[in-house]
Write a protein that holds these residues in place. Sequence first.
Motif, mmCIF file in Angstrom:
data_model
loop_
_atom_site.group_PDB
_atom_site.id
_atom_site.type_symbol
_atom_site.label_atom_id
_atom_site.label_comp_id
_atom_site.label_asym_id
_atom_site.label_seq_id
_atom_site.Cartn_x
_atom_site.Cartn_y
_atom_site.Cartn_z
ATOM 1 N N TYR A 112 0.812 -1.220 0.000
ATOM 2 C CA TYR A 112 0.000 0.000 0.000
ATOM 3 C C TYR A 112 0.846 1.271 0.000
ATOM 4 O O TYR A 112 0.314 2.375 0.047
ATOM 5 C CB TYR A 112 -0.945 0.003 1.207
ATOM 6 N N ASN A 113 2.166 1.141 -0.048
ATOM 7 C CA ASN A 113 3.069 2.287 -0.043
ATOM 8 C C ASN A 113 2.694 3.265 -1.162
ATOM 9 O O ASN A 113 2.608 2.876 -2.324
ATOM 10 C CB ASN A 113 4.521 1.817 -0.216
ATOM 11 N N GLY A 114 2.451 4.530 -0.803
ATOM 12 C CA GLY A 114 2.086 5.556 -1.778
ATOM 13 C C GLY A 114 0.597 5.644 -2.064
ATOM 14 O O GLY A 114 0.165 6.510 -2.819
ATOM 15 N N SER A 115 -0.194 4.777 -1.475
ATOM 16 C CA SER A 115 -1.640 4.782 -1.697
ATOM 17 C C SER A 115 -2.355 5.448 -0.523
ATOM 18 O O SER A 115 -1.820 5.511 0.587
ATOM 19 C CB SER A 115 -2.153 3.347 -1.855
ATOM 20 N N THR A 116 -3.560 5.925 -0.780
ATOM 21 C CA THR A 116 -4.347 6.582 0.278
ATOM 22 C C THR A 116 -5.771 6.045 0.295
ATOM 23 O O THR A 116 -6.285 5.567 -0.721
ATOM 24 C CB THR A 116 -4.431 8.107 0.068
ATOM 25 N N LEU A 117 -6.390 6.156 1.457
ATOM 26 C CA LEU A 117 -7.834 5.973 1.616
ATOM 27 C C LEU A 117 -8.392 7.277 2.161
ATOM 28 O O LEU A 117 -7.810 7.872 3.079
ATOM 29 C CB LEU A 117 -8.149 4.824 2.582
ATOM 30 N N SER A 118 -9.518 7.726 1.617
ATOM 31 C CA SER A 118 -10.126 8.989 2.030
ATOM 32 C C SER A 118 -11.345 8.736 2.911
ATOM 33 O O SER A 118 -12.221 7.944 2.565
ATOM 34 C CB SER A 118 -10.548 9.811 0.811
ATOM 35 N N VAL A 119 -11.382 9.447 4.037
ATOM 36 C CA VAL A 119 -12.456 9.316 5.025
ATOM 37 C C VAL A 119 -13.206 10.640 5.115
ATOM 38 O O VAL A 119 -12.587 11.706 5.182
ATOM 39 C CB VAL A 119 -11.876 8.977 6.421
ATOM 40 N N LEU A 120 -14.518 10.569 5.116
ATOM 41 C CA LEU A 120 -15.349 11.758 5.314
ATOM 42 C C LEU A 120 -16.551 11.316 6.124
ATOM 43 O O LEU A 120 -17.395 10.576 5.625
ATOM 44 C CB LEU A 120 -15.801 12.337 3.973
ATOM 45 N N GLY A 121 -16.610 11.739 7.386
ATOM 46 C CA GLY A 121 -17.741 11.297 8.179
ATOM 47 C C GLY A 121 -17.761 11.834 9.592
ATOM 48 O O GLY A 121 -16.896 12.615 9.997
ATOM 49 N N ARG A 122 -18.744 11.379 10.339
ATOM 50 C CA ARG A 122 -18.996 11.811 11.716
ATOM 51 C C ARG A 122 -18.348 10.826 12.680
ATOM 52 O O ARG A 122 -18.464 9.611 12.524
ATOM 53 C CB ARG A 122 -20.504 11.844 11.933
ATOM 54 N N ASN A 123 -17.674 11.368 13.690
ATOM 55 C CA ASN A 123 -17.009 10.546 14.694
ATOM 56 C C ASN A 123 -17.472 11.020 16.069
ATOM 57 O O ASN A 123 -17.014 12.044 16.562
ATOM 58 C CB ASN A 123 -15.490 10.692 14.546
ATOM 59 N N ARG A 159 -17.014 3.604 16.613
ATOM 60 C CA ARG A 159 -17.595 4.532 15.646
ATOM 61 C C ARG A 159 -17.359 4.009 14.233
ATOM 62 O O ARG A 159 -16.314 3.417 13.971
ATOM 63 C CB ARG A 159 -16.950 5.926 15.743
ATOM 64 N N GLU A 160 -18.320 4.233 13.352
ATOM 65 C CA GLU A 160 -18.169 3.823 11.969
ATOM 66 C C GLU A 160 -18.071 5.059 11.084
ATOM 67 O O GLU A 160 -18.917 5.944 11.144
ATOM 68 C CB GLU A 160 -19.357 2.968 11.527
#
Length: 191
Positions: free
Chosen positions: A130-141, A148-149
């Motif tokens: 996964y080096n150089g890769s991203t996951l994007s999160v947008l939400g309520r915590n 929390r989901e």
Amino acid sequence: MAKIFSSTLLISFSIFFFSTYIKAETPVFSRNLSPSSLGLKREKLSHLHFYFHDILSGPKPSAVRVAQAAMTNTSSTSFGAVSVIDDALTMLPDDSSKVVGRAQGIYASASQSEFGLLMVLNFAFIEGEYNGSTLSVLGRNTILSTVRELPIVGGSGVFRFARGYAHAKTYTFDTKTGDAVVEYNVYAFHY
């Protein structure tokens, strides 16, 4: 003769104009593609497990408040506070554990009735496949909830076209400093 010449010229021009107009490609705003046309193969589901270190104290904090509302300091939930983060993601909860990435982005206190954050961030990975890769999160915590989901709304690199969710569970929280370690279990579909 002049009349015939001008009529011939007008007809020739009209034929040329309309044939050029008809032959010219019209720009396309959108079209359907097959995933394989972009080199995408079978969709996979990946599970990632790591610890998020949100450090507000000390000489080198990883979370810094950059804005607040006039009422933030009198609000019981810090409503209106906005922080920018560059938090380490580690294999184990210990801060000396191997770093596998960074959580980079913004969170804001967005609730007047409970400790609820709006989180806008990327998990930027620096380890393994996964080096150089991203996951994007947008939400309520809602940080006082046990688990929390948060939605995964996209990604880059290996995680291009990603979608999924992250479960966040507070591992430790220091009430004096505000420092926290949060365990994350992330499930993402991607190609």
